[in-house]
Design an enzyme around this catalytic site. Structure first.
Site, PDB file in Angstrom:
ATOM      1  N   SER A   1      -8.541 -20.283  -5.508  1.00  0.00           N
ATOM      2  CA  SER A   1      -8.242 -21.329  -4.538  1.00  0.00           C
ATOM      3  C   SER A   1      -8.558 -20.813  -3.140  1.00  0.00           C
ATOM      4  O   SER A   1      -8.536 -19.602  -2.887  1.00  0.00           O
ATOM      5  CB  SER A   1      -6.756 -21.720  -4.616  1.00  0.00           C
ATOM      6  OG  SER A   1      -6.388 -22.536  -3.526  1.00  0.00           O
TER       7      SER A   1
ATOM      8  N   TYR B   1       2.149 -19.312  -4.632  1.00  0.00           N
ATOM      9  CA  TYR B   1       0.860 -19.825  -5.103  1.00  0.00           C
ATOM     10  C   TYR B   1      -0.293 -19.038  -4.495  1.00  0.00           C
ATOM     11  O   TYR B   1      -1.215 -18.607  -5.202  1.00  0.00           O
ATOM     12  CB  TYR B   1       0.739 -21.302  -4.741  1.00  0.00           C
ATOM     13  CG  TYR B   1      -0.573 -21.930  -5.153  1.00  0.00           C
ATOM     14  CD1 TYR B   1      -0.778 -22.347  -6.466  1.00  0.00           C
ATOM     15  CD2 TYR B   1      -1.602 -22.104  -4.237  1.00  0.00           C
ATOM     16  CE1 TYR B   1      -1.985 -22.928  -6.857  1.00  0.00           C
ATOM     17  CE2 TYR B   1      -2.807 -22.678  -4.609  1.00  0.00           C
ATOM     18  CZ  TYR B   1      -2.992 -23.088  -5.920  1.00  0.00           C
ATOM     19  OH  TYR B   1      -4.186 -23.648  -6.297  1.00  0.00           O
TER      20      TYR B   1
ATOM     21  N   THR C   1      -8.454 -34.998  -6.318  1.00  0.00           N
ATOM     22  CA  THR C   1      -7.869 -35.192  -7.642  1.00  0.00           C
ATOM     23  C   THR C   1      -6.754 -36.229  -7.545  1.00  0.00           C
ATOM     24  O   THR C   1      -6.370 -36.659  -6.455  1.00  0.00           O
ATOM     25  CB  THR C   1      -7.281 -33.878  -8.172  1.00  0.00           C
ATOM     26  OG1 THR C   1      -6.278 -33.419  -7.257  1.00  0.00           O
ATOM     27  CG2 THR C   1      -8.363 -32.822  -8.308  1.00  0.00           C
TER      28      THR C   1
END
Length: 259
Positions: A149, A162, A197
């Protein structure tokens, strides 16, 4: 050089985790379009079956297997069922990932929440690599594609679990490339920017999109197919001398929220 063979995936089997929706689904469809037999793996079996059926209806070859990547027995089952159905594994797309982006303030979250992010994003990726590598070695062809990412290199508040898990994916990818390279197994990673998304669409407003694109030269958000194109490159013979690389697909910039 035979141009028709550079992206030819016929005779190869691909496992895609989190393959039922979004980037995972687009990757399944892309790999199937170029001839791969595709295992759509997802914790939502019904949605995985739907994606698999769509691929088969278009002339592809696909099956769906349910898998919770945080459970080791599910990972073993995924590999075993794939081998039973197709007899080989040449491509693995470790697409599953999760975390509380923007909701991981160290003042609020518990250490167990931090741990769960690593279990999903890092531990499952490493374990699946370990499980498929012997089969790839036997097949004489292996391409592992891990999903990183932009968060792995950006700095933002309330995303420490994350972001650090994705940074771990980057370095793990580079190191595993050394471990598996002698067995003709390539290990690479993709770092998507902001991709349109369903999850993003639920919070996206015109004002938010404008702010996100302020530092993006190609002035649009990404689509799942943009990431699937990079998956195809790493999976196919055209990248046969590419390993240990992290490619960021982000429109040339960063989709940050600073105004």
């Amino acid at each position: 050089m035979n141009p028709t063979e550079l992206f030819n995936l016929k005779g190869k089997t691909a496992i895609v985790t989190g393959g039922a929706n979004g980037i995972g689904k687009a990757s399944c469809e892309m790999l199937a379009a170029f001839g791969a037999k595709v295992v759509v793996s997802d914790y939502n079996l019904e949605q995985a079956k739907k994606t698999s059926k769509e691929i088969n209806d278009k002339g592809g070859n696909s099956i769906a297997i349910d898998c919770d990547v945080t459970k080791d027995e599910a990972l073993v089952n995924l590999v075993d069922k794939t081998m039973a159905e197709y007899g080989s594994i040449e491509i693995l797309v470790n697409n599953v990932g999760g975390g509380g982006a923007g909701r991981e303030s160290p003042y609020d979250i518990e250490v167990t929440q931090f741990q769960k992010v690593f279990e999903m994003n890092v531990f499952s990726t490493w374990r699946l690599c370990q499980l498929v590598a012997p089969h790839m070695k036997k097949a004489g062809y292996g391409s592992i594609i891990n999903m990183s990412s932009m968060a792995s290199i950006n700095k933002s508040p309330a995303i420490s679990a994350y972001a650090s898990s994705k940074a771990a994916i980057n370095h793990m990818t580079r190191n595993l490339a050394f471990d598996y390279g002698p067995d003709n197994i390539r290990v690479n990673a993709i770092g998507p920017g902001a991709v349109r998304t369903n999850a993003l669409k639920t919070v996206l407003t015109p004002e938010l999109e404008k702010a996100m694109l302020k530092h993006t030269p190609i002035n649009r958000l990404g689509e799942a197919e943009d990431i699937a194109g990079a998956v195809l490159y790493f999976a196919a013979p055209i990248s046969s001398w590419t390993s240990g690389q992290i490619i960021f697909i982000n429109g040339g910039g960063e989709q940050t929220l600073d105004m």
